[in-house]
Design an enzyme around this catalytic site. Structure first.
Site, mmCIF file in Angstrom:
data_model
loop_
_atom_site.group_PDB
_atom_site.id
_atom_site.type_symbol
_atom_site.label_atom_id
_atom_site.label_comp_id
_atom_site.label_asym_id
_atom_site.label_seq_id
_atom_site.Cartn_x
_atom_site.Cartn_y
_atom_site.Cartn_z
ATOM 1 N N ASP A 109 14.444 80.848 19.591
ATOM 2 C CA ASP A 109 14.301 82.218 19.097
ATOM 3 C C ASP A 109 14.927 82.383 17.714
ATOM 4 O O ASP A 109 14.519 83.241 16.932
ATOM 5 C CB ASP A 109 14.945 83.205 20.079
ATOM 6 C CG ASP A 109 16.422 82.913 20.310
ATOM 7 O OD1 ASP A 109 16.738 81.787 20.716
ATOM 8 O OD2 ASP A 109 17.257 83.811 20.090
ATOM 9 N N ILE A 138 33.906 90.327 41.296
ATOM 10 C CA ILE A 138 35.358 90.154 41.315
ATOM 11 C C ILE A 138 35.942 91.075 42.387
ATOM 12 O O ILE A 138 35.666 92.279 42.391
ATOM 13 C CB ILE A 138 35.986 90.516 39.955
ATOM 14 C CG1 ILE A 138 35.458 89.590 38.854
ATOM 15 C CG2 ILE A 138 37.513 90.456 40.017
ATOM 16 C CD1 ILE A 138 35.851 90.025 37.447
ATOM 17 N N CYS A 152 26.110 80.674 21.055
ATOM 18 C CA CYS A 152 26.727 79.525 20.437
ATOM 19 C C CYS A 152 27.949 79.980 19.658
ATOM 20 O O CYS A 152 28.441 81.087 19.834
ATOM 21 C CB CYS A 152 25.733 78.844 19.489
ATOM 22 S SG CYS A 152 24.128 78.499 20.228
#
Length: 671
Positions: free
Chosen positions: A104, A301, A2
């Site tokens: 968590d 990639i 976050c």
């Protein structure tokens, strides 16, 4: 994963502005697009906010942060993941704790209430950054994980302390100044940063493995820094001799890595893997595939230059594990087309467009509806995979070898490191007196960047240059290193310690990691940086990390059964995007950016660079008399010049508080 933000005002009566807290969350919407929250503790001058990416406990209402303890004393805003949290929850519940979420994150408050912060940190396993306010103590703790996987910035304004997951979060607060420091500018131009610093005056990072405590005493805020963990190699004398049995170390590495991977497969959403042609990501994919019942999604990639492209080996590994393989192929001009946007997210300069490639890859991960991938970052740091480590092992750890063997080592180093010379390896030997004094030699990992100092200094605008003419960037970095972690250590251990403290945290985990991954709401989990695995890896004798000319020997042997034979035998290849000088299209893209950001008008407006020196640098780059390794170095310098100008555009010229407010309105996020 976050984004977090917060304000701790000097005076309890100065209540943080609620909409400012919301705006701070809104400007990092990319880190947490699934919802936001904010809380202000009455009569304390303290408020936190949070932008959430739902990965564990998908119930947005129940798991909305910031969290407040049942008694109202504690407030928490957390970014990251704590592994093994279910066992900890169960243990705490048996002791009488009552959890209100399945997240968590909530374990922090319950552990802190029972054991205090020092003991709490010993239980926390994973990648994390959090702010914790204790109302009874009237103190705030800013905590960052052991290796610095998750970012955490703070500044002390006239009003109080402001913190957040990104610089732009701090800049969204109207009292936070947005001004380059001369030293910060210098370090942006030479790539390597002083640990704990940023490009901007008064803006700091919480160092990895540290806590910054903010305590209000007699109407003033006192800040103190506490180290709770460090990279602690054994004394050189404590290692066993060359005849030691290898197998226990091989088995130990396998056991600890498998455990780290299994923990990082924990999520309430699908988990994929990044896959290159190196043994690190291939090992992670192999262990992940073995530990799950479904096909693992792997993301690779691919570059249009055969010298830098690793897709053939990645495809071989994907086929061997039955992975669902997604390859993103990039052309030369794709990278600089997204350079400006990437700098918005990295908030620092980048020497190679690998950071852009990683940004574009995280975009495709997001489009494939994945929020989590496991990565191979950290393996080279633990098991001595980089060319710089082999060089330091040769120069300082193998001085007992006969001349013939030393010559063979030297020839191999020269032959296999042509592509990284001028970037990851210095063009010529560079000696820093400060590093020599601190640790006995100048590690090869910092030499290429410190050696750019003589190129970078003339590039700084004249009125700023005087402030750094006598400044020693090597000394500034060396002064931050803990001498207790260097004294008596093997030369290879000392070299790895410096890399972990500088290049890992300041480059690989920022513009090559969190910042370009979270730019597209994607959480990367580097299993090798599990601290239980790391602490075991520190005990592996240096001659089992680099055995003969083979780097990461003990890891290769531990993963031998998983790896295709070509990969098992393959030497480490530095994962980089092709530099600008290697392709005319790419160089044209550089020139196009320079027309916008390095024009006379743009340079003089920013007041950071000397325009005449900028022109001389471009002229030198285009000269036929310049060697290839010097072109590699100049490519990096030009990327840095573009970077500082783009940073000025994004964060100084642009009204960031107004931008954050506008973003909140667009999202309909309001107090």
């Amino acid at each position: 994963m976050c984004g977090i933000a917060g304000i701790f005002n000097q005076r309890p009566s100065e209540t943080p502005d609620a909409q400012t807290l919301v705006n701070m969350a809104a400007i990092m919407h990319h880190r947490g697009p699934d919802g936001f929250g904010y809380k202000i503790v009455d009569n304390t001058g303290v408020g936190f906010s949070h932008a959430r990416l739902t990965i564990i406990d998908l119930n947005e209402e129940r798991a909305r942060q910031p969290f407040v303890s049942a008694d109202g004393n504690l407030m928490l805003a957390h970014n990251g993941e704590f592994y093994d949290f279910k066992r900890i929850r169960a243990d705490l519940t048996a002791q009488g704790a009552r959890f209100r979420t399945k997240s968590d994150s909530e374990i922090v408050m319950h552990l802190y209430q029972r054991e205090g912060l020092e003991e709490t940190l010993k239980h926390l396993r994973g990648e994390f950054a959090f702010g914790l306010y204790d109302q009874k103590e009237d103190s705030m703790y800013l905590v960052r994980d052991r290796f610095g996987v998750k970012p955490l910035y703070y500044t002390h304004t006239d009003e109080g302390v402001v913190f957040g997951s990104e610089l732009k979060v701090l800049f969204a607060h109207p009292s936070v100044k947005r001004k380059f420091s001369s030293e910060g500018l210098f370090h942006q131009l030479i790539q390597v940063m002083v640990p704990g610093s940023t490009a901007f005056e008064g803006i700091h990072q919480v160092p990895p493995g540290h806590v910054v405590k903010v305590q209000r005493k007699e109407g003033k805020l006192e800040l103190s820094e506490i180290k709770y963990w460090d990279v602690n190699f054994p004394q050189e004398s404590e290692y066993p001799g060359d005849e030691v049995d290898e197998q226990p170390y091989i088995d130990g590495v396998r056991k600890h890595l498998l455990e780290a991977v299994q923990h990082r497969l924990t999520a309430d959403v699908p988990v994929g893997c990044y896959l290159s042609g190196g043994i690190d990501s291939c090992a992670i994919l192999g262990l992940s595939a073995a530990g799950t019942q479904t096909s693992v999604k792997a993301f690779t990639i691919g570059f249009d230059s055969s010298e830098y492209d690793e897709t053939p080996i990645a495809q071989e590994m994907a086929e061997a594990t039955g992975a669902d393989h997604h390859i993103m192929r990039l052309n030369a001009d794709d990278l600089y087309d997204h350079f400006v946007k990437t700098i918005w997210h990295t908030e620092r300069t980048i020497y190679n467009t690998l950071g852009v490639a990683k940004y574009l890859m995280s975009q495709q991960v997001n489009q494939a509806d994945y929020k989590v991938v496991l990565t191979g970052e950290g393996s080279d740091e633990l098991f001595a995979g980089y060319p710089a480590f082999r060089k330091d092992m040769f120069l300082h750890g193998l001085d007992h070898l006969p001349e013939g063997e030393r010559k063979a080592w030297q020839e191999l180093l020269e032959k296999n490191n042509k592509l990284v010379k001028g970037a990851m390896l210095a063009r010529e030997e560079y000696v820093s007196a400060a590093f020599n004094t601190k640790m006995g030699f100048t590690p090869s990992c910092v030499q290429p960047w410190l050696s750019v100092s003589s190129v970078a200094l003339p590039l700084i605008a004249k009125d700023r240059r005087s402030a750094v003419e006598d400044y020693d960037p090597g000394k500034a970095i060396a002064d931050t290193l803990d001498e207790d972690m260097l004294i008596g250590r093997h030369p290879l251990d000392r070299a790895q310690y410096v890399w972990i403290k500088t290049m890992l945290e300041g480059q690989i985990l920022t513009w090559g990691g969190d910042r370009v991954d979270m730019a597209n709401s994607m959480e990367a989990r580097p299993a090798f940086l599990d601290h239980h695995l790391a602490e075991y890896a520190f005990t592996v004798p240096p001659h089992l990390r680099i055995k003969g000319n083979k780097e990461k020997y003990v890891l290769r042997e531990a993963m031998k059964g998983l790896l295709p034979e070509t990969l098992y035998k393959r030497e480490k290849f530095a994962f980089m995007a092709p530099p600008a000088h290697t392709d005319p299209k790419k160089w044209k893209a550089v020139e196009k950016l320079a027309e916008q950001f390095l024009s006379k008008e743009a340079v003089e407006e920013a007041g950071l660079l000397d325009f005449e020196e900028v022109q001389r640098t471009f002229a030198k780059h285009e000269s036929d008399e310049v060697s290839i390794d010097e072109k590699v170095q100049l490519d990096a310098v030009i990327n840095h010049m573009l970077g500082v100008q783009i940073m000025h555009h994004h964060f100084v010229k642009t009204d960031v508080p107004a931008m954050a407010a506008q973003r909140a309105r667009e999202l309909d996020w309001h107090a």
